[in-house]
Motif scaffolding. Structure first.
Motif, short mmCIF file in Angstrom:
data_model
loop_
_atom_site.label_atom_id
_atom_site.label_comp_id
_atom_site.label_asym_id
_atom_site.label_seq_id
_atom_site.Cartn_x
_atom_site.Cartn_y
_atom_site.Cartn_z
N GLU A 59 -62.74 24.84 44.64
CA GLU A 59 -63.46 24.14 46.01
C GLU A 59 -63.30 25.09 46.92
N CYS A 61 -63.19 28.45 46.97
CA CYS A 61 -64.15 29.63 46.40
C CYS A 61 -65.32 29.27 47.11
N VAL A 62 -65.85 27.89 46.58
CA VAL A 62 -66.93 27.47 46.97
C VAL A 62 -67.37 27.42 48.43
N GLN A 63 -66.45 26.92 49.16
CA GLN A 63 -66.39 26.99 50.66
C GLN A 63 -66.42 28.42 51.25
N ARG A 65 -67.73 31.03 49.82
CA ARG A 65 -69.11 31.50 49.42
C ARG A 65 -70.05 31.03 50.67
N LYS A 66 -69.99 29.93 51.10
CA LYS A 66 -70.57 29.41 52.19
C LYS A 66 -70.36 30.36 53.31
N THR A 108 -61.66 36.32 46.58
CA THR A 108 -62.70 35.33 45.90
C THR A 108 -62.88 35.59 44.52
N GLU A 112 -61.93 33.51 41.06
CA GLU A 112 -63.11 33.05 40.00
C GLU A 112 -63.15 33.56 38.71
#
Length: 246
Positions: A59, A61-63, A65-66, A108, A112
């Protein structure tokens, strides 16, 4: 004869200086926005060092990326401000924040995938190029400095992984950073900022090796699975005979 063109000449100079000042002001304002995005991503990725943060890595990493997408949009604005062929004239304005973003993007991608992010990958995330003739580029030195910053962060992460009860991760980090160190040793670095930053890497490697050594002497290093020596032998450690009924 008096030179009647002097006022016109200096008026032209003033116009040039005014345009220059206006461009630099636009650059500074845009770079401030990029720095803000970098700070926000850094705050997100610092969660990996918390005791409960390891399970939240996907999660995080997802944030992150944004945040990179927002930074990419700002770099696009920045590229529109820079006159053609004058990238390195203004490069100092965004050099340090770019190095930080390289570090964050590389971290990141490592979290991943467990591998090293290439210069091309990082450039793509930021909407940059890698060839000077293409205009707005990810400078090679900025990329390398960012990787070195990532190594220091991974050294810290190795220690905190043990605290969180993850004894496998430091071993993987040790292998990765050791290989990264070997790669940097192939470069003929001059005695400048990059060279000094590279000198820190050997301490990062040593720090991680000490963590792995401590795990080893405490018997906490996960043992590799046994390899079956013949068909039918159980890889987990049992022999063929152990599993046969008489």
């Amino acid at each position: 004869m008096a030179n009647t063109n002097i006022p016109d000449i200096f008026s032209e100079f003033q116009g040039f200086m005014s345009n220059e000042q206006e461009s630099r002001e636009k650059i500074r304002n845009t770079v401030k926005d990029i720095e803000q995005q970098a700070r926000e991503v850094l705050a997100i990725l610092q969660n990996i060092h918390l005791e409960t943060g390891i399970r939240d890595i996907p999660e995080s990493c997802v944030q992150a990326r944004k945040g990179f997408e927002n930074a990419k949009a700002k770099y696009s604005e920045l590229s529109e401000i820079i006159p053609d062929g004058q990238f390195y004239r203004y490069h100092e304005h965004w050099r340090f924040v770019t190095q930080r973003l390289v570090f964050l993007i590389s971290l990141t991608i490592y979290l991943e995938t467990g591998r090293l992010a290439t210069r091309e990958e990082v450039a793509q995330v930021l909407g940059m190029k890698t060839d000077r003739k293409d205009g707005f580029v990810l400078d090679l030195e900025d990329y390398l400095v960012g990787l070195l910053q990532m190594a220091s962060e991974l050294a810290r992460f190795a220690v905190n992984s043990v605290t969180a009860g993850d004894y496998t991760r430091p071993i993987a980090i040790s292998k990765f950073v050791t290989e990264l160190n070997s790669g940097f040793r192939l470069l003929n670095l001059k005695n400048d900022g990059l060279r000094k930053r590279f000198d820190v890497l050997k301490y990062d490697v040593k720090k991680i090796e000490e963590v792995v050594y401590d795990l080893s002497i405490r018997g906490l290093c996960p043992k590799p699975p046994a390899v079956a020596s013949e068909p039918g032998e159980i890889a987990a450690g049992g022999s063929k005979g152990d599993n046969e009924k008489v």
